[in-house]
Design a protein around this motif. Structure first.
Motif, PDB file in Angstrom:
ATOM      1  N   ARG A 157      -4.206  -3.367 -14.243  1.00  0.00           N
ATOM      2  CA  ARG A 157      -4.354  -2.181 -13.416  1.00  0.00           C
ATOM      3  C   ARG A 157      -3.595  -0.996 -14.031  1.00  0.00           C
ATOM      4  NH1 ARG A 157      -2.065  -0.023  -8.962  1.00  0.00           N
ATOM      5  NH2 ARG A 157      -0.329  -1.486  -8.856  1.00  0.00           N
ATOM      6  N   ARG A 158      -2.407  -1.300 -14.558  1.00  0.00           N
ATOM      7  CA  ARG A 158      -1.557  -0.230 -15.078  1.00  0.00           C
ATOM      8  C   ARG A 158      -1.999   0.266 -16.453  1.00  0.00           C
ATOM      9  NH1 ARG A 158       3.628  -0.667 -12.131  1.00  0.00           N
ATOM     10  NH2 ARG A 158       3.043  -1.924 -10.332  1.00  0.00           N
TER      11      ARG A 158
ATOM     12  N   ARG B 149      -0.643 -12.877 -11.032  1.00  0.00           N
ATOM     13  CA  ARG B 149      -0.335 -11.625 -10.327  1.00  0.00           C
ATOM     14  C   ARG B 149       0.200 -10.576 -11.314  1.00  0.00           C
ATOM     15  NH1 ARG B 149       4.374 -10.870  -5.745  1.00  0.00           N
ATOM     16  NH2 ARG B 149       4.941  -8.816  -6.496  1.00  0.00           N
TER      17      ARG B 149
ATOM     18  N   GLU C  16      -1.526  -6.922 -12.396  1.00  0.00           N
ATOM     19  CA  GLU C  16      -0.808  -5.642 -12.374  1.00  0.00           C
ATOM     20  C   GLU C  16      -0.881  -4.949 -13.737  1.00  0.00           C
ATOM     21  OE1 GLU C  16       0.728  -3.756 -10.052  1.00  0.00           O
ATOM     22  OE2 GLU C  16      -0.250  -5.127  -8.649  1.00  0.00           O
TER      23      GLU C  16
END
Ligand SMILES: [Zn+2]
Length: 226
Positions: free
Chosen positions: A13-14, A6, A10
């Protein structure tokens, strides 16, 4: 999905919004030592952006050999000059002591090669930590070392812990002077100004605590380091 999967998702994505280009040396020339407690977000607490400060964390915000090593690197190689030590209410290290090492040794069959660094007195241990840093001869700059207790449970406020000297005065950059004034380096400013338990008025009343309003301390740190 595992928890680390997870986190990786993230991070991917960032990455799209990532802006690099900052130098490694912290632009505010400050290092923050604090606890690993999950409720503490040093960047949010002090309004710090990437590239602005070194943040060192461990269980309790203890002054360990590794913390002293990192601070020497921080100052001598990367130009920081000020150190803020942030302890907090409800810390898991409160009440722990070296007996934990013995308990672990009984279970594992050998003693760990580290100290527990627990404490019974939050402010007293913080003062000892500040004194230890100020006495560290490997550090280049020991004139801006300040300690705070952060209330992570109820108010979100920082309380500065100052040191009472033998003559009854209180020392520390931006600390509280004997006549109740607030002076210094970085100062203690901000909306709400300086309030505090026991007041900050006069030698008799100096309690060794200065409450810093939200936002005030970050300004102080930033200016002090600039
Ligand atoms: Zn803690």
């Amino acid at each position: 999905m595992s928890v680390i999967d997870r986190l990786v998702r993230e991070a991917r994505r960032r990455a799209a919004a990532f802006r690099g280009g900052q130098p490694a040396a912290p632009s505010l020339r400050v290092a923050v030592l604090t606890c690993m407690d999950a409720r503490i977000d040093p960047a949010k607490l002090f309004g710090l952006a990437p590239g602005e400060a070194h943040v060192l964390r461990n269980a309790g915000g203890a002054v360990t050999a590794d913390v002293r090593r990192s601070l020497v690197i921080s100052q001598r190689l990367l130009g920081t000059r000020a150190i803020a030590v942030v302890r907090h209410t409800g810390c898991g290290m409160l009440g722990l002591d070296e007996a934990l090492r013995d308990d672990l040794a009984a279970e594992v069959g050998e003693h760990a090669d580290w100290q527990v660094h627990g404490f019974a007195d939050l402010e007293g241990d913080l003062r000892a930590a500040l004194a230890e840093l100020r006495a560290d001869r490997f550090l280049l700059h020991t004139d801006q070392i300040r300690g705070f207790v952060y209330d992570v449970e109820h108010t979100g406020r920082l309380t500065e812990v100052t040191e009472v000297t033998e003559d009854g005065g209180v020392t520390g950059d931006g600390g509280v002077t004997g006549d109740g004034g607030v002076t210094g380096d970085g100062g203690v400013t901000g909306d709400g100004g300086v309030t505090g338990d026991g007041g900050v008025s006069g030698q008799a009343e100096v309690s060794g605590r200065v409450e810093v309003a939200d936002g005030g301390d970050a300004d102080g740190l930033a200016r002090g380091a600039a």
